[in-house]
Scaffold this motif. Structure first.
Motif, PDB file in Angstrom:
ATOM      1  N   ARG A 186     -16.615   0.032   7.184  1.00 31.09           N
ATOM      2  CA  ARG A 186     -16.450   1.121   6.215  1.00 31.09           C
ATOM      3  C   ARG A 186     -17.203   0.743   4.930  1.00 31.09           C
ATOM      4  O   ARG A 186     -18.334   0.299   5.000  1.00 31.09           O
ATOM      5  CB  ARG A 186     -14.966   1.375   5.955  1.00 31.09           C
ATOM      6  N   TYR A 232       2.672  -0.464  15.641  1.00 34.83           N
ATOM      7  CA  TYR A 232       2.913  -1.822  15.138  1.00 34.83           C
ATOM      8  C   TYR A 232       4.011  -2.507  15.952  1.00 34.83           C
ATOM      9  O   TYR A 232       4.034  -3.739  16.046  1.00 34.83           O
ATOM     10  CB  TYR A 232       3.260  -1.813  13.645  1.00 34.83           C
ATOM     11  N   GLN A 248     -12.201  -7.425  -3.083  1.00 37.63           N
ATOM     12  CA  GLN A 248     -11.354  -6.870  -2.018  1.00 37.63           C
ATOM     13  C   GLN A 248     -12.071  -7.075  -0.697  1.00 37.63           C
ATOM     14  O   GLN A 248     -13.258  -6.773  -0.577  1.00 37.63           O
ATOM     15  CB  GLN A 248     -11.081  -5.384  -2.225  1.00 37.63           C
ATOM     16  N   THR A 266      -7.737   1.155  -3.651  1.00 37.31           N
ATOM     17  CA  THR A 266      -8.417   0.247  -2.719  1.00 37.31           C
ATOM     18  C   THR A 266      -9.613   0.930  -2.082  1.00 37.31           C
ATOM     19  O   THR A 266      -9.819   0.855  -0.867  1.00 37.31           O
ATOM     20  CB  THR A 266      -7.454  -0.194  -1.609  1.00 37.31           C
ATOM     21  N   HIS A 325       0.835  -1.204   0.000  1.00 35.58           N
ATOM     22  CA  HIS A 325       0.000   0.000   0.000  1.00 35.58           C
ATOM     23  C   HIS A 325       0.869   1.253   0.000  1.00 35.58           C
ATOM     24  O   HIS A 325       1.600   1.510   0.940  1.00 35.58           O
ATOM     25  CB  HIS A 325      -0.988   0.013   1.162  1.00 35.58           C
ATOM     26  N   GLY A 330      -5.646  -7.594   3.539  1.00 35.07           N
ATOM     27  CA  GLY A 330      -4.532  -7.816   4.460  1.00 35.07           C
ATOM     28  C   GLY A 330      -3.650  -6.588   4.614  1.00 35.07           C
ATOM     29  O   GLY A 330      -3.446  -5.830   3.672  1.00 35.07           O
ATOM     30  N   GLY A 331      -3.148  -6.405   5.812  1.00 35.77           N
ATOM     31  CA  GLY A 331      -2.221  -5.312   6.111  1.00 35.77           C
ATOM     32  C   GLY A 331      -1.091  -5.852   6.968  1.00 35.77           C
ATOM     33  O   GLY A 331      -0.968  -7.072   7.167  1.00 35.77           O
ATOM     34  N   THR A 332      -0.290  -4.956   7.489  1.00 39.12           N
ATOM     35  CA  THR A 332       0.906  -5.342   8.239  1.00 39.12           C
ATOM     36  C   THR A 332       0.586  -6.205   9.464  1.00 39.12           C
ATOM     37  O   THR A 332       1.352  -7.086   9.816  1.00 39.12           O
ATOM     38  CB  THR A 332       1.676  -4.069   8.630  1.00 39.12           C
ATOM     39  N   GLN A 344      -1.838  -6.580   0.826  1.00 39.50           N
ATOM     40  CA  GLN A 344      -1.703  -5.140   0.584  1.00 39.50           C
ATOM     41  C   GLN A 344      -0.932  -4.419   1.697  1.00 39.50           C
ATOM     42  O   GLN A 344      -1.177  -3.241   1.959  1.00 39.50           O
ATOM     43  CB  GLN A 344      -3.093  -4.502   0.506  1.00 39.50           C
ATOM     44  N   CYS A 345      -0.010  -5.096   2.345  1.00 35.71           N
ATOM     45  CA  CYS A 345       0.694  -4.498   3.491  1.00 35.71           C
ATOM     46  C   CYS A 345       1.348  -3.173   3.099  1.00 35.71           C
ATOM     47  O   CYS A 345       1.916  -3.058   2.011  1.00 35.71           O
ATOM     48  CB  CYS A 345       1.786  -5.419   3.983  1.00 35.71           C
ATOM     49  N   GLY A 346       1.280  -2.216   3.996  1.00 33.98           N
ATOM     50  CA  GLY A 346       1.893  -0.920   3.739  1.00 33.98           C
ATOM     51  C   GLY A 346       2.951  -0.561   4.758  1.00 33.98           C
ATOM     52  O   GLY A 346       4.123  -0.324   4.442  1.00 33.98           O
ATOM     53  N   SER A 347       2.544  -0.578   6.035  1.00 38.21           N
ATOM     54  CA  SER A 347       3.426  -0.094   7.109  1.00 38.21           C
ATOM     55  C   SER A 347       4.678  -0.931   7.307  1.00 38.21           C
ATOM     56  O   SER A 347       5.658  -0.453   7.881  1.00 38.21           O
ATOM     57  CB  SER A 347       2.650  -0.038   8.423  1.00 38.21           C
ATOM     58  N   ASP A 373       1.623   6.286   8.646  1.00 41.44           N
ATOM     59  CA  ASP A 373       0.917   6.860   7.474  1.00 41.44           C
ATOM     60  C   ASP A 373       0.612   8.355   7.605  1.00 41.44           C
ATOM     61  O   ASP A 373       1.024   9.146   6.759  1.00 41.44           O
ATOM     62  CB  ASP A 373      -0.400   6.131   7.185  1.00 41.44           C
ATOM     63  N   TYR A 418     -10.728  -6.133   2.980  1.00 42.69           N
ATOM     64  CA  TYR A 418      -9.678  -5.614   3.873  1.00 42.69           C
ATOM     65  C   TYR A 418     -10.294  -5.237   5.208  1.00 42.69           C
ATOM     66  O   TYR A 418     -11.247  -4.453   5.251  1.00 42.69           O
ATOM     67  CB  TYR A 418      -9.015  -4.391   3.251  1.00 42.69           C
ATOM     68  N   GLN A 425      -4.876   4.974  -2.284  1.00 40.89           N
ATOM     69  CA  GLN A 425      -6.200   5.127  -1.678  1.00 40.89           C
ATOM     70  C   GLN A 425      -7.045   6.133  -2.440  1.00 40.89           C
ATOM     71  O   GLN A 425      -8.261   6.095  -2.357  1.00 40.89           O
ATOM     72  CB  GLN A 425      -6.017   5.565  -0.212  1.00 40.89           C
TER      73      GLN A 425
HETATM   74  C1  LIG Z   1      -3.890   1.163   4.801  1.00 41.13           C
HETATM   75  C2  LIG Z   1      -4.365  -0.012   4.051  1.00 41.13           C
HETATM   76  C3  LIG Z   1      -3.555  -1.136   3.928  1.00 41.13           C
HETATM   77  C4  LIG Z   1      -2.184  -1.265   4.566  1.00 41.13           C
HETATM   78  O1  LIG Z   1      -2.264  -1.234   5.940  1.00 41.13           O
HETATM   79  P1  LIG Z   1      -0.938  -1.289   6.845  1.00 41.13           P
HETATM   80  O2  LIG Z   1      -1.482  -1.426   8.179  1.00 41.13           O
HETATM   81  O3  LIG Z   1      -0.253   0.019   6.639  1.00 41.13           O
HETATM   82  O4  LIG Z   1      -0.122  -2.412   6.378  1.00 41.13           O
HETATM   83  C5  LIG Z   1      -4.005  -2.190   3.155  1.00 41.13           C
HETATM   84  N1  LIG Z   1      -5.205  -2.134   2.536  1.00 41.13           N
HETATM   85  C6  LIG Z   1      -6.013  -1.068   2.627  1.00 41.13           C
HETATM   86  C7  LIG Z   1      -7.316  -1.074   1.907  1.00 41.13           C
HETATM   87  C8  LIG Z   1      -5.627   0.027   3.398  1.00 41.13           C
HETATM   88  O5  LIG Z   1      -6.427   1.085   3.499  1.00 41.13           O
END
Ligand SMILES: *Cc1c(COP(=O)(O)O)cnc(C)c1O
Length: 386
Positions: free
Chosen positions: A162, A265, A190, A105, A61, A236-238, A254-257, A356, A192, A86
């Motif tokens: 959401r 975290y 999707q 997303t 992400h 999925g995220g971190t 979709q991990c971002g952090s 973020d 998430y 986003q």
């Molecule tokens: C922010 C977000 C992520 C990533 O989340 P992290 O906690 O930063 O890994 C993945 N998917 C969606 C839809 C998000 O909004």
């Protein structure tokens, strides 16, 4: 675009930029964001290996870092296959920087943004989410007007409260409508669950994600029965990606952090180690300087609310246990320094509570190799909130 020495020409230290390549860390002008490049690269390689081992696609992400340079590095060394954004304008910033596959997303409903999204699909593969029939129709009209094709995911409301549809039947009906719309292609689902990412207990987090996995599985089965088997199931995220990756249902995470990590975290429980920060490095810090000291246990630093988000708690002082960041106001931070160990001018590295919304407040990342500035990267999509 990488801000090499040429693109920094004419930019003034302490006005436009916080550092020049080659400077020592102690010379960097504060407050600013610094990135430990070794730590960043290690995190990227680690996620590449982990997602490859799990057999899922990694689409990091980009809303977290908003940086074209980091997106590029994620592709070059981090196993990324496309990135997430986003917002439409954020996706545009990535495409202008050379990213060729972006998933938004999120839902897009404003006419101006739908038109921009459709135009962006001339230059890159663009995927977006929908949760309503009207959204499908508006997207199709925009794609037809531009003569482009937009890939569309049906978003499931995965427990985060959401956007998204709650019923599988609705997901099937939306998929049918997408398939029947000129200018659109049905890409999948999707699901998430953002509100599960920061649950401290690994078991509780896994239990929450198990519900999301079950929901996605049922929707995918019903789509398959309708002849619309989803090619992609993404989420999925971190905090949770291990669950999605191991589910056998999700095809993409979709991990971002994970690239930077942050104090919040760092507090949650990891898979094999007691804490996530034992597995992942803090690659991002807010560099701050002591600007005043009362000699009685209180230092004042130049990093307050305008340079960091404290929605997930105050920052931690990196590498020190003798001092604590105790309070933030607009432009000041109060640091408890019981032994009066700090001097005016001394610098501290703060691990932001939440990466973020902290990154979004800055124009630049100062890339460090050890104690030396190696590069400056613009926060390319700063302000791109449309
Ligand atoms: C922010 C977000 C992520 C990533 O989340 P992290 O906690 O930063 O890994 C993945 N998917 C969606 C839809 C998000 O909004």
């Amino acid at each position: 675009m990488s801000a090499g020495p040429d693109s920094l020409a004419g930019l003034e230290l302490g006005y436009d930029i916080p550092a020049h390549p080659g400077m020592a860390l102690h010379e960097v002008v504060t407050p600013c964001l610094v990135v430990d490049l070794d730590a960043l690269e290690s995190n990227l390689r680690r996620m590449k290996a982990a997602t490859a081992a799990a057999g899922v696609r990694l689409r990091p992400h980009g809303k977290m870092h908003k940086s074209v340079d980091i997106a590029r590095l994620q592709h070059e060394i981090g196993g990324a296959q496309g990135i997430c954004a986003q917002k439409v304008s954020e996706a545009e910033a990535f495409v202008r920087g050379g990213v060729s596959d972006v998933l938004i997303t999120n839902e897009v409903r404003q006419p101006v943004l739908l038109a921009r999204l459709a135009r962006l699909a001339r230059d890159a593969r663009i995927t977006v989410c929908v949760d309503a029939y009207e959204a499908v129709d508006a997207l199709a009209r925009a794609a037809q007007a531009e003569g482009t094709e937009i890939a569309v995911l049906v978003e499931l409301e995965a427990g985060g409260g959401r956007c998204g549809v709650t019923k599988s039947e609705t997901a099937v009906a939306l998929a049918r409508r997408i398939v029947g719309s000129e200018g659109l292609s049905f890409a999948g689902l999707q699901a998430y669950r953002g509100n599960a990412q920061h649950i401290a207990s690994r078991a509780d987090r896994a239990a929450a994600i198990a519900e999301t996995v079950a929901q996605a599985r049922i929707a995918a089965e019903q789509l398959a029965v309708a002849g619309l088997a989803p090619a992609t199931i993404t989420g999925g995220g971190t905090g949770s990606w291990q669950e999605e990756a191991a589910s056998g249902v999700f095809t993409e995470v979709q991990c971002g952090s994970y690239a930077f990590m942050d104090a919040d975290y760092g507090r949650i429980e990891g898979a094999d180690a007691p804490r996530l920060d034992a597995e992942w490095h803090n690659a991002l810090c807010l560099l701050t300087s002591v600007m005043s000291h009362n000699g009685a246990g209180r230092a004042v630093v130049d990093a307050g609310l305008k340079v960091q988000s404290v929605d997930s708690g105050l920052p931690q002082v990196f590498g020190r246990t003798d001092v604590t960041y105790a309070a933030a106001s607009d432009e000041h931070g109060i640091v408890h320094d019981p032994a009066n160990a700090l001097d005016v001018g001394e610098k501290l590295l703060l691990v932001p509570g939440h990466c973020d919304p902290t990154c979004n407040l800055h124009d630049w990342y100062v890339g460090l190799r050890g104690d030396r500035v190696e590069c400056l990267w613009p926060v390319s999509a700063r302000g791109k909130a449309y």
